[in-house]
Scaffold this active site. Structure first.
Site, short mmCIF file in Angstrom:
data_model
loop_
_atom_site.label_atom_id
_atom_site.label_comp_id
_atom_site.label_asym_id
_atom_site.label_seq_id
_atom_site.Cartn_x
_atom_site.Cartn_y
_atom_site.Cartn_z
CD1 TRP A 35 27.34 46.15 42.94
CD2 TRP A 35 26.88 46.71 40.82
NE1 TRP A 35 28.50 46.00 42.20
CE2 TRP A 35 28.24 46.34 40.90
CE3 TRP A 35 26.36 47.12 39.58
CZ2 TRP A 35 29.10 46.36 39.80
CZ3 TRP A 35 27.22 47.13 38.48
CH2 TRP A 35 28.57 46.76 38.60
CG ASN A 37 31.48 43.92 42.35
OD1 ASN A 37 30.82 44.76 42.94
ND2 ASN A 37 32.74 43.72 42.61
CG ASP A 38 34.54 40.68 42.74
OD1 ASP A 38 34.11 41.12 41.68
OD2 ASP A 38 35.61 41.06 43.26
CD GLN A 54 33.14 43.36 47.05
OE1 GLN A 54 33.57 44.47 46.77
NE2 GLN A 54 33.16 42.92 48.30
CG PHE A 97 37.14 46.75 47.77
CD1 PHE A 97 36.05 47.57 48.03
CD2 PHE A 97 38.05 47.18 46.80
CE1 PHE A 97 35.86 48.78 47.34
CE2 PHE A 97 37.88 48.37 46.11
CZ PHE A 97 36.78 49.17 46.37
NE ARG A 166 41.52 45.42 43.55
CZ ARG A 166 42.33 46.26 42.91
NH1 ARG A 166 43.10 47.09 43.59
NH2 ARG A 166 42.36 46.29 41.58
CD GLU A 221 40.45 43.69 40.07
OE1 GLU A 221 40.36 44.78 40.65
OE2 GLU A 221 39.58 43.28 39.28
CD1 TRP A 303 35.63 44.38 36.85
CD2 TRP A 303 34.02 45.84 37.39
NE1 TRP A 303 35.37 44.26 38.20
CE2 TRP A 303 34.39 45.14 38.54
CE3 TRP A 303 33.01 46.81 37.48
CZ2 TRP A 303 33.81 45.39 39.79
CZ3 TRP A 303 32.42 47.05 38.72
CH2 TRP A 303 32.82 46.35 39.86
C1 FRU Z 1 37.05 42.72 41.22
C2 FRU Z 1 37.16 43.88 42.19
C3 FRU Z 1 38.05 43.50 43.34
C4 FRU Z 1 37.57 44.39 44.43
C5 FRU Z 1 36.10 44.48 44.16
C6 FRU Z 1 35.47 45.81 44.50
O1 FRU Z 1 35.90 42.69 40.47
O2 FRU Z 1 37.64 45.02 41.51
O3 FRU Z 1 39.43 43.60 43.09
O4 FRU Z 1 37.85 43.88 45.68
O5 FRU Z 1 35.92 44.22 42.78
O6 FRU Z 1 34.10 45.75 44.42
#
Ligand code: FRU
Length: 493
Positions: A35, A37-38, A54, A97, A166, A221, A303
């Protein structure tokens, strides 16, 4: 190296071999396995672009966050480096994170990220604690700083919220290090805090850069803060947004704040708009390239749309196509990076095509292309009501882009792309009124479509999971119009 990091490195090495190249997009970066994400730590280090992400290597769902890592010379071809960080310390045991990267004065690469751990408080409630941490390395291997965390709850200004804190974005200016980091106040208002440091390790609170004032969502974020074409820009990704006309939609969004920074370093926002008007785009981060271009990349997912997936795919989550950004008429203008031209295969060009009804054009089909379509009324304004492009079409499944020239609305739609979930499949965007003229530039990769409207004035991105064998493209007009089409097939050398 910690056991957790070693285990992740061994796991991803084996797992990567099980993923065939054609199971991935041609150019969009996917996680080595599992997986993502960011995007994190998007930076130039020793002449190469570094992109961390991520990462949960063990499954195609979000899990305890690691930092995956890839490098590139041209933003088009990425080479994986071993996973850079694992959640192997008490202060980041729930995850490493999002964060960013910068080169230190002594030529090393400093990663700045949010360490998250869970603790039971005196009231018996288990809460997530978020602190800012650093790791330093040589571009492949990183060591977490013994003095971590470097910024904790104790360093928060009055009125800041203790839990949502964060996504530090670091930059260097006049020999000092600065950081913008997201925070949510106890009354659920997003704000961006700025910290300063002489060495990247010892940080002090500088100021509250800006506050949401309860306008755009709740928590802000993944901030990014930089100068662009004479203005100061803040990018952030608000959670829990409410819709506003076609500018913002419900859920997780992206926000571009265009403003000014005064001589004392105080930022004031002047214009606010979405970064991407499509379905799948979040948490963008930028880098200043060595040639002076500001380049942005985002998570081409959201998300709220993570349930849109295919069980037979060995990865989840991809990065957007890297985009050069500029300002024009108080808007962020985005264009695919020019390096794309080095990957053009065959080209098909057609000019002054008269369109009425539906048609296919010889040679125009495929799932990996950079195609620009310029449309104008035939004869008088109002000669057509709707223009549409159908793509990723196999007769049964297809996706569409539709332009309504009277209302100046572009709609993207993947309802018929094969999805069996009741998620967001359509989105509309209000574009400039150019009397029925519009330029649509599509970047199609195996599992996505990014639409750059009117030279990048608006961008709409979406994941398209239809099988790649669905490669039909057709054009449709109700009424009559003229169009030019230029299609460059995208290929790897
Ligand atoms: C944004 C987020 C960030 C966090 C990360 C966690 O997509 O929620 O704020 O650091 O993903 O995976």
């Amino acid at each position: 190296m910690s056991e957790k990091l070693l285990k992740a490195r061994e796991y991803e090495t084996k797992q990567e071999q099980l993923i065939r190249e054609e199971q991935r997009p041609l150019f969009h970066l996917t996680p080595k396995c599992g997986w993502t994400n960011d995007p994190n730590g998007f930076s130039v280090y020793h002449g190469e672009y570094h992109l961390f992400y991520q990462y949960y290597p063990y499954d195609t769902v979000w899990g305890s966050m690691h930092w995956g890592h890839a490098v590139s010379r041209d933003l088009m071809t990425w080479e994986y480096r071993p996973v850079a960080m694992a959640p192997d310390e008490e202060y980041d045991s729930f995850g490493c994170f999002s964060g960013s990267a910068v080169e230190t004065d002594d030529g090393r690469q400093l990663l700045i990220y949010t360490g998250v751990c869970k603790k039971e408080d005196e009231d018996g409630v288990v809460r997530e604690y978020q602190t800012q941490c650093v790791a330093v390395g040589d571009g492949t291997d990183y060591e977490k700083y013994a003095g971590n965390p470097v910024i904790t709850m104790k360093d928060l200004p009055e009125g800041a919220g203790p839990y949502d804190f964060r996504d530090p974005k670091v930059w260097k200016e006049d020999g000092r290090y600065y950081m913008a980091v997201g925070n949510k106040t106890p009354d659920k208002d997003g704000q961006i805090l700025k910290y300063v440091s002489d060495d990247g390790y010892k940080w002090t609170f500088d100021r509250i850069l800006t506050r949401n004032e309860h306008r755009y969502g709740l928590m802000w974020e993944c901030p990014d803060y930089f100068e662009l074409d004479g203005k100061q820009i803040l990018l952030t990704s608000p959670q829990d947004m409410l819709p506003e006309d076609l500018e913002f939609h419900n859920g997780n969004g992206t926000l571009c704040v265009i403003g000014t920074e005064d001589a004392d370093g105080n930022f004031s926002g002047e214009k606010y708009h979405s970064v991407d008007y499509g379905i799948d785009f979040y948490a963008p981060q930028t880098v200043l390239a060595e040639d002076g271009r500001r380049i942005m990349i985002g998570w081409m997912q959201n998300w709220d749309t993570c349930g849109h997936k295919r069980d037979d795919m060995p990865w989840f989550g991809q990065m957007s196509f890297p985009r050069e950004i500029h300002l024009r008429n108080d808007r962020l203008i985005q264009k695919p990076v020019r390096e794309i031209e080095n990957y053009y295969g065959s080209t098909v060009s057609r000019e002054d095509v008269s369109l009425s009804g539906s048609t296919q054009l010889p040679g125009i089909k495929g799932r990996c292309m950079d195609m620009t379509v310029r449309v104008r009324p035939k004869g008088t304004e109002g000669s057509y009501d709707v223009f549409a492009i159908r793509f990723a079409d196999n007769g049964k499944n297809f996706s569409t882009i539709e332009y309504d020239p009277a209302r100046n609305i572009v709609k993207i739609d993947r309802k018929h792309s094969g999805s069996r979930r009741a998620l967001v499949h359509q989105r509309r965007c209000r574009v400039s009124d150019l009397s029925g003229r519009i330029t649509l530039r599509l970047i199609l990769d195996r599992y996505s479509m990014e639409l750059f409207i009117n030279e990048g004035e608006h961008v709409m991105s979406m994941v398209v999971l239809t099988d790649v064998s669905a490669d039909g493209i057709s054009f449709e007009a109700s009424g009559e119009l003229l169009m030019d089409v230029e299609m460059h097939e995208l290929v790897r050398g």
